[in-house]
Design a protein around this motif. Sequence first.
Motif, PDB file in Angstrom:
ATOM      1  N   ASN A  45       0.873  -1.166   0.000  1.00 25.79           N
ATOM      2  CA  ASN A  45       0.000   0.000   0.000  1.00 25.79           C
ATOM      3  C   ASN A  45       0.915   1.222   0.000  1.00 25.79           C
ATOM      4  O   ASN A  45       1.561   1.523   0.995  1.00 25.79           O
ATOM      5  N   HIS A  46       0.995   1.908  -1.147  1.00 22.99           N
ATOM      6  CA  HIS A  46       1.906   3.040  -1.289  1.00 22.99           C
ATOM      7  C   HIS A  46       1.477   4.230  -0.440  1.00 22.99           C
ATOM      8  O   HIS A  46       2.335   4.958   0.063  1.00 22.99           O
ATOM      9  N   ASP A  47       0.181   4.417  -0.270  1.00 22.67           N
ATOM     10  CA  ASP A  47      -0.301   5.542   0.531  1.00 22.67           C
ATOM     11  C   ASP A  47      -0.010   5.351   2.014  1.00 22.67           C
ATOM     12  O   ASP A  47       0.275   6.307   2.722  1.00 22.67           O
ATOM     13  N   PHE A  48      -0.085   4.112   2.497  1.00 19.94           N
ATOM     14  CA  PHE A  48       0.272   3.811   3.890  1.00 19.94           C
ATOM     15  C   PHE A  48       1.776   3.609   4.053  1.00 19.94           C
ATOM     16  O   PHE A  48       2.283   3.560   5.159  1.00 19.94           O
ATOM     17  N   GLN A  49       2.483   3.433   2.957  1.00 17.58           N
ATOM     18  CA  GLN A  49       3.895   3.046   2.956  1.00 17.58           C
ATOM     19  C   GLN A  49       4.084   1.804   3.813  1.00 17.58           C
ATOM     20  O   GLN A  49       4.928   1.748   4.703  1.00 17.58           O
ATOM     21  N   ASP A  50       3.259   0.796   3.494  1.00 17.23           N
ATOM     22  CA  ASP A  50       3.244  -0.444   4.257  1.00 17.23           C
ATOM     23  C   ASP A  50       3.113  -1.608   3.287  1.00 17.23           C
ATOM     24  O   ASP A  50       2.644  -1.452   2.159  1.00 17.23           O
ATOM     25  N   TRP A  51       3.530  -2.784   3.728  1.00 18.81           N
ATOM     26  CA  TRP A  51       3.429  -3.976   2.884  1.00 18.81           C
ATOM     27  C   TRP A  51       3.287  -5.197   3.762  1.00 18.81           C
ATOM     28  O   TRP A  51       3.565  -5.149   4.967  1.00 18.81           O
ATOM     29  N   CYS A  52       2.839  -6.308   3.165  1.00 16.34           N
ATOM     30  CA  CYS A  52       2.737  -7.561   3.908  1.00 16.34           C
ATOM     31  C   CYS A  52       2.872  -8.742   2.950  1.00 16.34           C
ATOM     32  O   CYS A  52       2.590  -8.631   1.760  1.00 16.34           O
ATOM     33  N   TRP A  53       3.307  -9.862   3.508  1.00 17.44           N
ATOM     34  CA  TRP A  53       3.345 -11.124   2.764  1.00 17.44           C
ATOM     35  C   TRP A  53       1.931 -11.680   2.695  1.00 17.44           C
ATOM     36  O   TRP A  53       1.171 -11.574   3.650  1.00 17.44           O
ATOM     37  N   LEU A  54       1.607 -12.319   1.588  1.00 19.28           N
ATOM     38  CA  LEU A  54       0.297 -12.935   1.422  1.00 19.28           C
ATOM     39  C   LEU A  54       0.352 -14.442   1.565  1.00 19.28           C
ATOM     40  O   LEU A  54      -0.653 -15.120   1.370  1.00 19.28           O
ATOM     41  N   CYS A  55       1.535 -14.986   1.875  1.00 16.40           N
ATOM     42  CA  CYS A  55       1.675 -16.433   2.061  1.00 16.40           C
ATOM     43  C   CYS A  55       2.818 -16.700   3.042  1.00 16.40           C
ATOM     44  O   CYS A  55       3.545 -15.795   3.408  1.00 16.40           O
ATOM     45  N   THR A  56       2.966 -17.946   3.417  1.00 19.19           N
ATOM     46  CA  THR A  56       4.026 -18.338   4.347  1.00 19.19           C
ATOM     47  C   THR A  56       5.294 -18.666   3.567  1.00 19.19           C
ATOM     48  O   THR A  56       5.241 -18.979   2.372  1.00 19.19           O
ATOM     49  N   PRO A  57       6.454 -18.637   4.237  1.00 18.09           N
ATOM     50  CA  PRO A  57       7.707 -19.003   3.564  1.00 18.09           C
ATOM     51  C   PRO A  57       7.665 -20.407   2.973  1.00 18.09           C
ATOM     52  O   PRO A  57       8.098 -20.625   1.840  1.00 18.09           O
ATOM     53  N   THR A  58       7.142 -21.363   3.726  1.00 16.10           N
ATOM     54  CA  THR A  58       7.095 -22.748   3.251  1.00 16.10           C
ATOM     55  C   THR A  58       6.247 -22.858   2.001  1.00 16.10           C
ATOM     56  O   THR A  58       6.645 -23.485   1.015  1.00 16.10           O
ATOM     57  N   LEU A  59       5.090 -22.230   2.009  1.00 11.09           N
ATOM     58  CA  LEU A  59       4.202 -22.282   0.852  1.00 11.09           C
ATOM     59  C   LEU A  59       4.858 -21.627  -0.360  1.00 11.09           C
ATOM     60  O   LEU A  59       4.856 -22.185  -1.454  1.00 11.09           O
ATOM     61  N   PHE A  60       5.424 -20.446  -0.166  1.00 13.38           N
ATOM     62  CA  PHE A  60       6.050 -19.734  -1.278  1.00 13.38           C
ATOM     63  C   PHE A  60       7.202 -20.535  -1.889  1.00 13.38           C
ATOM     64  O   PHE A  60       7.255 -20.754  -3.098  1.00 13.38           O
ATOM     65  N   LEU A  61       8.125 -21.001  -1.044  1.00 16.22           N
ATOM     66  CA  LEU A  61       9.297 -21.712  -1.559  1.00 16.22           C
ATOM     67  C   LEU A  61       8.938 -23.060  -2.170  1.00 16.22           C
ATOM     68  O   LEU A  61       9.566 -23.497  -3.132  1.00 16.22           O
ATOM     69  N   SER A  62       7.902 -23.714  -1.646  1.00 20.02           N
ATOM     70  CA  SER A  62       7.499 -24.974  -2.261  1.00 20.02           C
ATOM     71  C   SER A  62       6.743 -24.722  -3.569  1.00 20.02           C
ATOM     72  O   SER A  62       6.889 -25.477  -4.526  1.00 20.02           O
ATOM     73  N   GLN A  63       5.952 -23.637  -3.648  1.00 23.02           N
ATOM     74  CA  GLN A  63       5.287 -23.292  -4.907  1.00 23.02           C
ATOM     75  C   GLN A  63       6.304 -22.989  -6.000  1.00 23.02           C
ATOM     76  O   GLN A  63       6.102 -23.333  -7.154  1.00 23.02           O
ATOM     77  N   MET A  64       7.388 -22.347  -5.623  1.00 22.13           N
ATOM     78  CA  MET A  64       8.431 -22.010  -6.587  1.00 22.13           C
ATOM     79  C   MET A  64       9.348 -23.202  -6.883  1.00 22.13           C
ATOM     80  O   MET A  64      10.261 -23.100  -7.668  1.00 22.13           O
ATOM     81  N   LYS A  65       9.088 -24.313  -6.199  1.00 25.11           N
ATOM     82  CA  LYS A  65       9.872 -25.536  -6.328  1.00 25.11           C
ATOM     83  C   LYS A  65      11.351 -25.292  -6.020  1.00 25.11           C
ATOM     84  O   LYS A  65      12.239 -25.890  -6.611  1.00 25.11           O
ATOM     85  N   VAL A  66      11.594 -24.377  -5.068  1.00 26.17           N
ATOM     86  CA  VAL A  66      12.949 -24.109  -4.589  1.00 26.17           C
ATOM     87  C   VAL A  66      13.365 -25.222  -3.637  1.00 26.17           C
ATOM     88  O   VAL A  66      14.493 -25.675  -3.648  1.00 26.17           O
ATOM     89  N   VAL A  67      12.439 -25.653  -2.802  1.00 23.77           N
ATOM     90  CA  VAL A  67      12.654 -26.792  -1.912  1.00 23.77           C
ATOM     91  C   VAL A  67      11.415 -27.664  -1.977  1.00 23.77           C
ATOM     92  O   VAL A  67      10.322 -27.199  -2.289  1.00 23.77           O
ATOM     93  N   ARG A  68      11.584 -28.932  -1.697  1.00 22.90           N
ATOM     94  CA  ARG A  68      10.457 -29.867  -1.701  1.00 22.90           C
ATOM     95  C   ARG A  68      10.345 -30.510  -0.333  1.00 22.90           C
ATOM     96  O   ARG A  68      11.334 -30.939   0.238  1.00 22.90           O
TER      97      ARG A  68
END
Length: 191
Positions: A99-122
């Motif tokens: 959110n540029h107006d709030f100058q804030d951001w957040c992750w929308l998923c967990t590290p495990t989910l993200f890295l497994s979706q990207m097939k970085v780790v299984r």
Amino acid sequence: MLNKTLHQLKVNGKNISWERIYGTALGVQKYTTTHVSGDGDGVTSRIEIITEFWLKEGNGRETQIKLSGADVKVREGQRVSLVWAYTKSKTSPYVIFVNHDFQDWCWLCTPTLFLSQMKVVRLLPAVLVGYILPMILVVCYSFKYEYFFLCLLVGIIVSLIILLQVIQLIRIFSAWKSMQPEIANLIKTLI
């Protein structure tokens, strides 16, 4: 602003590219849904926060956005970005909300989910580690001494599989930690 390639970073030997869509949030709605499940041991419920809006880009194109699982902060008319990642063979859903107006951001998923979706780790399937292997152990130990060496062998195999799972979790943590400074720099360029 049109979709823009932002950055590339390497994690566990895989190149991950990042892109974003940027615009103004319109028709913002936030609501919750409750998921109830039950079995012989009782009833459990889980509340999911859902945020829906239209993202109007600078070229006038509008994209419908539906985010669930993260409590994103957005109001009508605010400038926002959604960031997703991809490798040569895999594309993720949106993973970062800015959110540029709030100058804030957040992750929308967990590290495990993200890295497994990207097939970085299984990771081994949870059903294998959590249910099937312990059941095999119980069956083997119920035979007492008749099949001692078979039970010992199964126990060693189960222990090795669990050790491999722990090693994978350590790799996920390590990959995530190595990404954080670059992700922080990426976000600074957006905000």
